[in-house]
Structures are given as C-alpha cells and as structure tokens.
Write an enzyme that holds these catalytic residues in place. Sequence first.
Site, mmCIF file in Angstrom:
data_model
loop_
_atom_site.group_PDB
_atom_site.id
_atom_site.type_symbol
_atom_site.label_atom_id
_atom_site.label_comp_id
_atom_site.label_asym_id
_atom_site.label_seq_id
_atom_site.Cartn_x
_atom_site.Cartn_y
_atom_site.Cartn_z
ATOM 1 C CE1 TYR A 1 -19.764 -4.511 2.580
ATOM 2 C CE2 TYR A 1 -19.679 -3.647 0.350
ATOM 3 C CZ TYR A 1 -19.059 -4.271 1.415
ATOM 4 O OH TYR A 1 -17.738 -4.643 1.330
ATOM 5 C CG ASP B 1 -4.873 -9.511 -3.433
ATOM 6 O OD1 ASP B 1 -5.787 -10.147 -4.001
ATOM 7 O OD2 ASP B 1 -5.043 -8.407 -2.899
HETATM 8 P P1 FAD Z 1 -3.487 -9.638 1.948
HETATM 9 O O1 FAD Z 1 -4.792 -9.325 2.560
HETATM 10 O O2 FAD Z 1 -2.717 -8.490 1.353
HETATM 11 O O3 FAD Z 1 -2.606 -10.352 3.053
HETATM 12 C C1 FAD Z 1 -1.225 -10.533 2.896
HETATM 13 C C2 FAD Z 1 -0.597 -10.754 4.273
HETATM 14 O O4 FAD Z 1 0.765 -11.099 4.094
HETATM 15 C C3 FAD Z 1 -0.614 -9.493 5.143
HETATM 16 O O5 FAD Z 1 -1.047 -9.840 6.432
HETATM 17 C C4 FAD Z 1 0.841 -9.040 5.128
HETATM 18 O O6 FAD Z 1 1.220 -8.360 6.305
HETATM 19 C C5 FAD Z 1 1.574 -10.375 5.006
HETATM 20 N N1 FAD Z 1 2.906 -10.255 4.388
HETATM 21 C C6 FAD Z 1 3.272 -9.517 3.316
HETATM 22 N N2 FAD Z 1 4.584 -9.673 3.046
HETATM 23 C C7 FAD Z 1 5.066 -10.554 3.972
HETATM 24 C C8 FAD Z 1 6.363 -11.134 4.215
HETATM 25 N N3 FAD Z 1 7.427 -10.828 3.451
HETATM 26 N N4 FAD Z 1 6.506 -12.003 5.239
HETATM 27 C C9 FAD Z 1 5.423 -12.329 6.036
HETATM 28 N N5 FAD Z 1 4.180 -11.796 5.856
HETATM 29 C C10 FAD Z 1 4.000 -10.933 4.839
HETATM 30 N N6 FAD Z 1 -12.591 -9.187 -2.303
HETATM 31 C C11 FAD Z 1 -13.751 -9.867 -2.134
HETATM 32 O O7 FAD Z 1 -13.777 -11.118 -2.192
HETATM 33 N N7 FAD Z 1 -14.921 -9.214 -1.882
HETATM 34 C C12 FAD Z 1 -14.975 -7.840 -1.811
HETATM 35 O O8 FAD Z 1 -16.049 -7.266 -1.574
HETATM 36 C C13 FAD Z 1 -13.774 -7.092 -2.016
HETATM 37 N N8 FAD Z 1 -13.776 -5.744 -1.965
HETATM 38 C C14 FAD Z 1 -12.604 -5.059 -2.141
HETATM 39 C C15 FAD Z 1 -12.637 -3.647 -2.123
HETATM 40 C C16 FAD Z 1 -11.458 -2.922 -2.299
HETATM 41 C C17 FAD Z 1 -11.504 -1.421 -2.317
HETATM 42 C C18 FAD Z 1 -10.225 -3.629 -2.477
HETATM 43 C C19 FAD Z 1 -8.937 -2.857 -2.662
HETATM 44 C C20 FAD Z 1 -10.205 -5.013 -2.517
HETATM 45 C C21 FAD Z 1 -11.389 -5.745 -2.358
HETATM 46 N N9 FAD Z 1 -11.406 -7.152 -2.402
HETATM 47 C C22 FAD Z 1 -12.560 -7.835 -2.240
HETATM 48 C C23 FAD Z 1 -10.145 -7.898 -2.631
HETATM 49 C C24 FAD Z 1 -9.565 -8.436 -1.330
HETATM 50 O O9 FAD Z 1 -9.457 -7.405 -0.381
HETATM 51 C C25 FAD Z 1 -8.184 -9.038 -1.547
HETATM 52 O O10 FAD Z 1 -8.184 -9.809 -2.723
HETATM 53 C C26 FAD Z 1 -7.806 -9.941 -0.377
HETATM 54 O O11 FAD Z 1 -7.864 -9.227 0.833
HETATM 55 C C27 FAD Z 1 -6.405 -10.519 -0.580
HETATM 56 O O12 FAD Z 1 -6.075 -11.319 0.525
HETATM 57 P P2 FAD Z 1 -4.629 -11.956 0.654
HETATM 58 O O13 FAD Z 1 -4.645 -12.715 1.931
HETATM 59 O O14 FAD Z 1 -4.249 -12.624 -0.602
HETATM 60 O O15 FAD Z 1 -3.636 -10.697 0.784
#
Ligand code: FAD
Length: 399
Positions: A215, A293
């Site tokens: 996309y 996540d």
């Molecule tokens: P993360 O993005 O992993 O962020 C975690 C943060 O915590 C990071 O910045 C990391 O550096 C920090 N961190 C980690 N450990 C520590 C620590 N000990 N101390 C301080 N900081 C720390 N979702 C959708 O809604 N739509 C989509 O189209 C979609 N497409 C996807 C396609 C693929 C191929 C994949 C793999 C995933 C897709 N997802 C999609 C899912 C989405 O990417 C994730 O669910 C989302 O990015 C999770 O966000 P988060 O903030 O929970 O985790």
Amino acid sequence: MSSTGVSVGVVGGGIGGLSAALSLLHAGFDVHVFEQASQLGEVGAGVQVSPNASRILHRLGLAEELARTGVKPLAWHQRRWDDGRTLLRSPLAEPLEATFGFPHYQIHRADLLSALARAVPAERVHLGHRLTGLLDHGDRVEARFAGGARAEVDVLVGADGIHSRVRRELFGPENPHFTGCIAYRGLVPADRLADLELEVTAQVWLGPGRHFVHYLVRDRQLVNFVAILEQDTWTRESWTDQGDIADALAAYDGWHPQVRTILGAVDETFIWALHDRTPMQRWSAGRVTLLGDACHAMLPMMAQGAAQAIEDGATLAACLADAGCNIPEALHHYERLRSPRTARLQGMSAANKTRFHLPDGPLQRERDAQMATATTDWSFESVAWIYEHDAATVNPVYR
Ligand code: FAD
C-alpha cells in the site's frame, strides 16, 4: 497539563507508549516517558491505522498531521497470488468514514511516531533510559534504569514491546513464541513503479504458504510492502536483520508480475521473525500494568497490533481518571475491559495465518467462495466490532 496530581511513568516510547502518554496527559496526569533508545524512532515501514485507532488519535489533536502524510485507501483488495483475480474488495474511504465516523489511514511509521512525539512535550520524554528493574512500594513505584537513574511514580506502565522488561519483572521470564512466519519489509519510491498504475488500495495477495501486502504511504510517495511467508525455524541471533532481495524474489517465484515487480524494485529489505504471545491471564500487579505488544503481541494478519496499543492507552486513561485513588483496582478494571478484545484479535490474527496461506485445493476454494459473498475479512459486517469501538468512553464502575 497535570490536574489529577497522579504521576504516571510510561516505559517505552513506541507507538503504544507515546499514544498512551498523550491520552494520559489529556486526562490530566503528570506523565513521563522513559525510552531506552537515544532517540525516538520506528522501523522503515508502513502501518494501517483503522478507525478505532484514528478516532483516538483525532481526539488527541493529530487529525491534521495524519491527513497530511497519511493516505486514505479506497479499499482493502484481496487477490489471488497467481492470476491476480479479486477475492474480496471491501470499501474504505468515504463509505467507511460515513459508517464508523473516522478515516482509515495508511501511514509511514516514522510519520506517525513523529506526530505523536511532537504532541508530547519534549521535557516529558526521557531518552537513554533503559528500565532494568522496578519496586512496588505499595503507595508508589520505583523504576530503576541502567546507569543508576531512578524515578518514583504513582503508576508505572510497561509499553516496552514484545520483549518487555516490565512484563518480566511482574510475571517472570517467558520468551515470545515464534509463529513460524517471517516477514520481508521494504519501501519503494512510487514513481519507480509508475508503470504498474497502482490503485490506492491496500492489496493483500493470498497464496500457498505466504501472502504479500502492499500500500501507498507518505502522501503516496512510497509503496510499502510486507511479504509474509512460513518458515519452520528462526536461527539468527537477532529477530530482525537485513534481508536479501534475491531470497525474497525466490520465495515469490511464480507469483503475479505485480508482486514480483514491487519486490524487485526495492533498494533494501529487512527481514523479521514474527513472534506472538498467548493471551495473558493478568496484565497488572499493584500499581504496574502493561500495554501494547508487551501484553498482547499478535501476528499482523488483522493489522491491529498498533491500533490495539493505541486503544489500550485511551482505556487506561479513562479508567485511571475515573478511579479516584484506588489505582490497583483501576488497573485491574483496565485489563478486564481490554483483554477479551485483544485476545480475540490475537486468535483471529493467528487463524488468518492458516487461512491466508491455504494451498490451492478444496479448502482454498471454500475460503474463496466465502470471500466472494463479501461478508468476510475486512467487510463492514466483519470489522464493525473492531472499528466502531470507542476505547475512551468506557464506563468504569468506580462512582
Ligand atoms: P514497540 O513498538 O515495540 O515499542 C516498544 C518501545 O519500548 C521501543 O521504543 C523500545 O525501544 C522501548 N523499550 C523496550 N525495552 C525497554 C526498556 N527496558 N526500557 C525502556 N524502553 C524500552 N499494527 C497495526 O495496527 N496495523 C498494521 O498495519 C500493522 N502491521 C504490522 C506489520 C508487521 C510486519 C508487524 C511485525 C507488525 C505490524 N503491526 C501492525 C503491529 C504493530 O507494529 C505493533 O503491535 C506495535 O508497533 C507495537 O507497539 P508498542 O509500542 O507496543 O511496542
């Protein structure tokens, strides 16, 4: 912005952590984000932002930013791997907005993350803070970071992704589960693919053992692709790595020329091992909870991982705002509201791995016949429960 007098520490400055921080700031909490990296950043890839998430982001003041760089697709277009035949075309754009009240965007992750980062005051984001431990003192939580820094807050939120340290501190070590899928991701300048005359849709090509999604993002300047294929094991040390374009092309041998042209046009591709988690019984303990996540990692086959993380933040803010001083009870209520929904999506995403990847044969023909009824997958009928949900207007029971 703080009016509740309650301080919240958010560990992780990804899409989940920053959107939660913004929801909490808007609800009047004294929020600080602790991110391990020395700068905020996202992988070079796109993300689908469905109306259940854009509803929240618009309310948080990001409508203009999303409209500026995001692309509003006309439809989800699911197609057959070899001849490109349409299996299902589910409208997005105006019909979707009219039905669910908010748009669906395709957006570059970096654009979404910078929009969120611009909205959170810089002095509230503490970079270079890797959480290494925490201590719940009952009336406050102490967070400890590599290098010796400490912070004391009333509530601590682990938005630290699939390898969550906060989760480990709360519930012990447990490795995420390798789903048997890997993903190649890449971005191709759209003008390089001009001959394809790509329609402005999210195209999902289904085939034996693999699928392919592409996309437009960044105001239609880039074509984002995700190529997901089954593979028994992941032996590399890292869970993401530089991928080889020739390997990706070999994996899509015999596929429709449009898929192969997009893959062949990319300058570099990265490869991910896709992991997920089984739904958790509890997300919270005392004054500490999880979101995104960290507690409900899922396969991307419903495009809902980030959207659910954004919803988590909105629900968490609503529960805490309504809780008075009973924080542990508010966190418990938050997880009770959220976990059935995210568990259902985790299950649907995993089921789509099998469904999308059926080998040609009777089951595939049965799937295609169901899709031809236009009531499956991303049809309005199927996604209404996801898209119409307003995560911010939950009605907690603490009055
Ligand atoms: P993360 O993005 O992993 O962020 C975690 C943060 O915590 C990071 O910045 C990391 O550096 C920090 N961190 C980690 N450990 C520590 C620590 N000990 N101390 C301080 N900081 C720390 N979702 C959708 O809604 N739509 C989509 O189209 C979609 N497409 C996807 C396609 C693929 C191929 C994949 C793999 C995933 C897709 N997802 C999609 C899912 C989405 O990417 C994730 O669910 C989302 O990015 C999770 O966000 P988060 O903030 O929970 O985790």
